[in-house]
Design a protein around this motif. Structure first.
Motif, PDB file in Angstrom:
ATOM      1  N   VAL A  42      -8.080  -4.142   2.299  1.00  0.00           N
ATOM      2  CA  VAL A  42      -8.748  -3.615   3.479  1.00  0.00           C
ATOM      3  C   VAL A  42      -8.185  -4.311   4.712  1.00  0.00           C
ATOM      4  CG1 VAL A  42     -10.952  -3.393   4.690  1.00  0.00           C
ATOM      5  CG2 VAL A  42     -10.854  -3.104   2.208  1.00  0.00           C
ATOM      6  N   VAL A  43      -7.784  -3.519   5.711  1.00  0.00           N
ATOM      7  CA  VAL A  43      -7.277  -4.063   6.968  1.00  0.00           C
ATOM      8  C   VAL A  43      -8.020  -3.374   8.112  1.00  0.00           C
ATOM      9  CG1 VAL A  43      -5.008  -4.557   6.008  1.00  0.00           C
ATOM     10  CG2 VAL A  43      -5.417  -2.347   7.091  1.00  0.00           C
ATOM     11  N   GLY A  44      -7.675  -3.713   9.352  1.00  0.00           N
ATOM     12  CA  GLY A  44      -8.289  -3.075  10.500  1.00  0.00           C
ATOM     13  C   GLY A  44      -8.030  -1.585  10.520  1.00  0.00           C
ATOM     14  N   ALA A  45      -9.009  -0.813  11.046  1.00  0.00           N
ATOM     15  CA  ALA A  45      -8.921   0.646  11.010  1.00  0.00           C
ATOM     16  C   ALA A  45      -7.670   1.173  11.698  1.00  0.00           C
ATOM     17  CB  ALA A  45     -10.173   1.252  11.653  1.00  0.00           C
ATOM     18  N   ARG A  46      -7.182   0.499  12.749  1.00  0.00           N
ATOM     19  CA  ARG A  46      -6.032   0.980  13.514  1.00  0.00           C
ATOM     20  C   ARG A  46      -4.709   0.363  13.051  1.00  0.00           C
ATOM     21  NH1 ARG A  46      -7.273   3.809  18.104  1.00  0.00           N
ATOM     22  NH2 ARG A  46      -9.477   3.903  18.670  1.00  0.00           N
ATOM     23  N   GLU A  47      -4.785  -0.529  12.102  1.00  0.00           N
ATOM     24  CA  GLU A  47      -3.553  -1.150  11.600  1.00  0.00           C
ATOM     25  C   GLU A  47      -2.845  -0.215  10.629  1.00  0.00           C
ATOM     26  OE1 GLU A  47      -3.806  -5.281  10.327  1.00  0.00           O
ATOM     27  OE2 GLU A  47      -5.825  -5.361  11.182  1.00  0.00           O
ATOM     28  N   PRO A  48      -1.514  -0.417  10.446  1.00  0.00           N
ATOM     29  CA  PRO A  48      -0.792   0.400   9.455  1.00  0.00           C
ATOM     30  C   PRO A  48      -1.376   0.195   8.063  1.00  0.00           C
ATOM     31  CG  PRO A  48       0.730  -0.765  10.898  1.00  0.00           C
ATOM     32  CD  PRO A  48      -0.625  -1.339  11.173  1.00  0.00           C
ATOM     33  N   CYS A  49      -1.483   1.275   7.311  1.00  0.00           N
ATOM     34  CA  CYS A  49      -2.037   1.162   5.967  1.00  0.00           C
ATOM     35  C   CYS A  49      -1.089   0.341   5.089  1.00  0.00           C
ATOM     36  CB  CYS A  49      -2.243   2.551   5.359  1.00  0.00           C
ATOM     37  SG  CYS A  49      -3.094   2.501   3.758  1.00  0.00           S
ATOM     38  N   PRO A  50      -1.589  -0.625   4.340  1.00  0.00           N
ATOM     39  CA  PRO A  50      -0.723  -1.466   3.487  1.00  0.00           C
ATOM     40  C   PRO A  50       0.006  -0.696   2.399  1.00  0.00           C
ATOM     41  CG  PRO A  50      -2.869  -2.491   3.821  1.00  0.00           C
ATOM     42  CD  PRO A  50      -2.979  -1.092   4.327  1.00  0.00           C
TER      43      PRO A  50
ATOM     44  N   GLN B 272       5.614  -0.183  -2.672  1.00  0.00           N
ATOM     45  CA  GLN B 272       4.832   0.724  -3.503  1.00  0.00           C
ATOM     46  C   GLN B 272       3.612  -0.019  -4.022  1.00  0.00           C
ATOM     47  OE1 GLN B 272       5.653   4.030  -3.849  1.00  0.00           O
ATOM     48  NE2 GLN B 272       7.152   3.435  -2.279  1.00  0.00           N
ATOM     49  N   ILE B 273       2.450   0.371  -3.554  1.00  0.00           N
ATOM     50  CA  ILE B 273       1.211  -0.290  -3.941  1.00  0.00           C
ATOM     51  C   ILE B 273       0.298   0.741  -4.555  1.00  0.00           C
ATOM     52  CG2 ILE B 273      -0.771  -1.629  -3.113  1.00  0.00           C
ATOM     53  CD1 ILE B 273       0.871  -2.546  -0.786  1.00  0.00           C
ATOM     54  N   ARG B 274      -0.251   0.436  -5.698  1.00  0.00           N
ATOM     55  CA  ARG B 274      -1.191   1.345  -6.334  1.00  0.00           C
ATOM     56  C   ARG B 274      -2.486   1.370  -5.533  1.00  0.00           C
ATOM     57  NH1 ARG B 274       0.593  -1.244 -11.354  1.00  0.00           N
ATOM     58  NH2 ARG B 274      -1.193  -2.619 -11.083  1.00  0.00           N
ATOM     59  N   ASP B 275      -3.250   2.501  -5.654  1.00  0.00           N
ATOM     60  CA  ASP B 275      -4.477   2.649  -4.879  1.00  0.00           C
ATOM     61  C   ASP B 275      -5.430   1.487  -5.082  1.00  0.00           C
ATOM     62  OD1 ASP B 275      -3.479   4.965  -3.942  1.00  0.00           O
ATOM     63  OD2 ASP B 275      -4.861   6.301  -4.994  1.00  0.00           O
TER      64      ASP B 275
ATOM     65  N   LYS C  29      -7.269   3.847   8.791  1.00  0.00           N
ATOM     66  CA  LYS C  29      -8.445   4.714   8.823  1.00  0.00           C
ATOM     67  C   LYS C  29      -8.105   6.155   8.461  1.00  0.00           C
ATOM     68  CE  LYS C  29      -8.373   6.093  13.718  1.00  0.00           C
ATOM     69  NZ  LYS C  29      -9.162   6.145  14.961  1.00  0.00           N
ATOM     70  N   ALA C  30      -6.826   6.557   8.626  1.00  0.00           N
ATOM     71  CA  ALA C  30      -6.422   7.916   8.306  1.00  0.00           C
ATOM     72  C   ALA C  30      -5.822   8.027   6.910  1.00  0.00           C
ATOM     73  CB  ALA C  30      -5.406   8.412   9.333  1.00  0.00           C
ATOM     74  N   CYS C  31      -5.711   6.903   6.224  1.00  0.00           N
ATOM     75  CA  CYS C  31      -5.084   6.902   4.893  1.00  0.00           C
ATOM     76  C   CYS C  31      -6.090   6.392   3.860  1.00  0.00           C
ATOM     77  CB  CYS C  31      -3.815   6.055   4.940  1.00  0.00           C
ATOM     78  SG  CYS C  31      -2.776   6.221   3.456  1.00  0.00           S
ATOM     79  N   HIS C  32      -5.858   5.206   3.306  1.00  0.00           N
ATOM     80  CA  HIS C  32      -6.763   4.687   2.294  1.00  0.00           C
ATOM     81  C   HIS C  32      -8.118   4.307   2.865  1.00  0.00           C
ATOM     82  CE1 HIS C  32      -3.160   4.529  -0.254  1.00  0.00           C
ATOM     83  NE2 HIS C  32      -4.008   4.492  -1.269  1.00  0.00           N
ATOM     84  N   GLY C  33      -8.187   4.051   4.163  1.00  0.00           N
ATOM     85  CA  GLY C  33      -9.468   3.752   4.785  1.00  0.00           C
ATOM     86  C   GLY C  33     -10.424   4.924   4.721  1.00  0.00           C
ATOM     87  N   ARG C  34      -9.873   6.144   4.800  1.00  0.00           N
ATOM     88  CA  ARG C  34     -10.702   7.341   4.695  1.00  0.00           C
ATOM     89  C   ARG C  34     -11.306   7.444   3.302  1.00  0.00           C
ATOM     90  NH1 ARG C  34      -7.836  12.838   6.215  1.00  0.00           N
ATOM     91  NH2 ARG C  34      -7.985  11.860   8.270  1.00  0.00           N
TER      92      ARG C  34
END
Length: 322
Positions: free
Chosen positions: A23-31, A15-18, A39-44
């Motif tokens: 920041v990680v690679g766009a195609r990597e799983p969101c931390p 559980q990580i707060r916003d 890229k589809a989660c916090h990257g957006r």
């Protein structure tokens, strides 16, 4: 449909707060542990924050009009900046410059002094945050090196957070780019050739003393006065229309208000001047116009039909720079 159960030997997603999501690679799983790609989660969210346009990036800084002029209108100018926290050890000065050689975002001189370039492409829609990030990286750069362009996080500080709000902002306009190098008079070889090429392309420009954001420039066929103002756009256009309808926008024989630019949320009225009219000669007429403009700005009466026509003409001749 029954929900899939997580295998008992699979640990629960962290559980990580916003605000803590790295920041990680766009195609990597969101931390954050959502199971989606970054890229589809916090990257957006980060991308949206980074590209959202700030209409007046220099609002709240001393000399906002001169910041805009140095960014959009003036070829060669510098001004010393004052940091809220004072200068770090080993940094004798921080100087804002219109442009730097090779379009570098910033430069750390051999003596540790920092030059921050203003006329560069930016990574986000907030020019103030981009420049603040470049400034911070320049302060930490080893002396004798340029600072490369780099994308920053969307929640970093802005110039308004780093610069002293009470410090004066008095640009010095230069005839050329000798400020790029120390002891420019002794430059030789490619350095001297580069300076010569840059200087040849610079339009002669002068700041009108006592009038924030007002700059005279020399052009091949006619000179110009370009005046960055901080007045609200609609109110300013109404005032200019009143004066234009009353034939009170002239700065002397052969001068004419020809339109305006819009830059970084501010309006920049532009006058054509005779090629013989110098910066010194336009200063007093410009001061007198400033007084007439102040009176027109204080008027709240509805525009007359003639004034509305004048306003329409001014609006049609407005060009957006940024």
């Amino acid at each position: 449909m029954a929900k899939k159960r997580r295998p008992q030997n699979q640990a629960a997603a962290p559980q990580i707060r916003d605000g803590e999501v790295p920041v990680v690679g766009a195609r990597e799983p969101c931390p954050c542990g959502s199971g989606r790609r970054y890229k589809a989660c916090h990257g957006r969210q980060a991308a949206h924050a980074a590209t959202e346009l700030v209409q007046r990036p220099f609002e709240g800084l001393p000399g906002e009009c001169d910041w805009v002029a140095m960014r959009e209108l003036v070829p060669a100018a510098t001004v010393e900046l004052t940091l809220k926290s004072g200068l770090p050890e080993g940094v004798p000065s921080v100087t804002l410059a219109t442009v730097l050689p090779m379009a570098w975002p910033a430069l750390r001189r051999d003596n540790g002094a920092v030059l921050l370039g203003l006329q560069n492409d930016t990574a986000s829609g907030d020019l103030s945050r981009d420049l603040a990030d470049t400034l911070q990286r320049a302060l930490a750069t080893e002396p004798g090196n340029p600072v490369a362009a780099e994308r920053h996080t969307a929640d970093g500080p802005r110039l308004q957070d780093l610069l002293d709000p009470d410090a004066a902002f008095e640009p010095t306009v230069h005839t050329g780019f000798e400020f790029w190098v120390e002891n420019a008079e002794n430059a030789t070889g490619e350095v001297a050739a580069s300076l010569e090429r840059a200087n040849a392309a610079a339009i002669p420009t002068a700041r009108i003393p006592g009038l924030e954001g007002a700059y005279w420039c020399e052009a091949p066929e006619k000179n110009h006065l370009r005046w960055v103002t901080a007045h609200p756009e609609e109110q300013l256009l109404d005032a200019l229309a009143r004066l234009h309808a009353a034939d009170a926008t002239s700065l002397g024989e052969g001068t004419r208000l020809v339109g305006s630019f819009r830059a970084h949320g501010l309006v920049v009225p532009v006058w054509d001047l005779p090629s013989s009219m110098s910066a010194e000669e336009v200063a007093k007429p410009a001061e007198a116009f400033a007084e007439r403009l102040a009176e027109a700005l204080a008027t709240n009466a509805p525009l007359t039909p003639e004034e509305r026509r004048a306003r329409g003409g001014l609006t049609n001749r407005q060009v957006t720079l940024s």
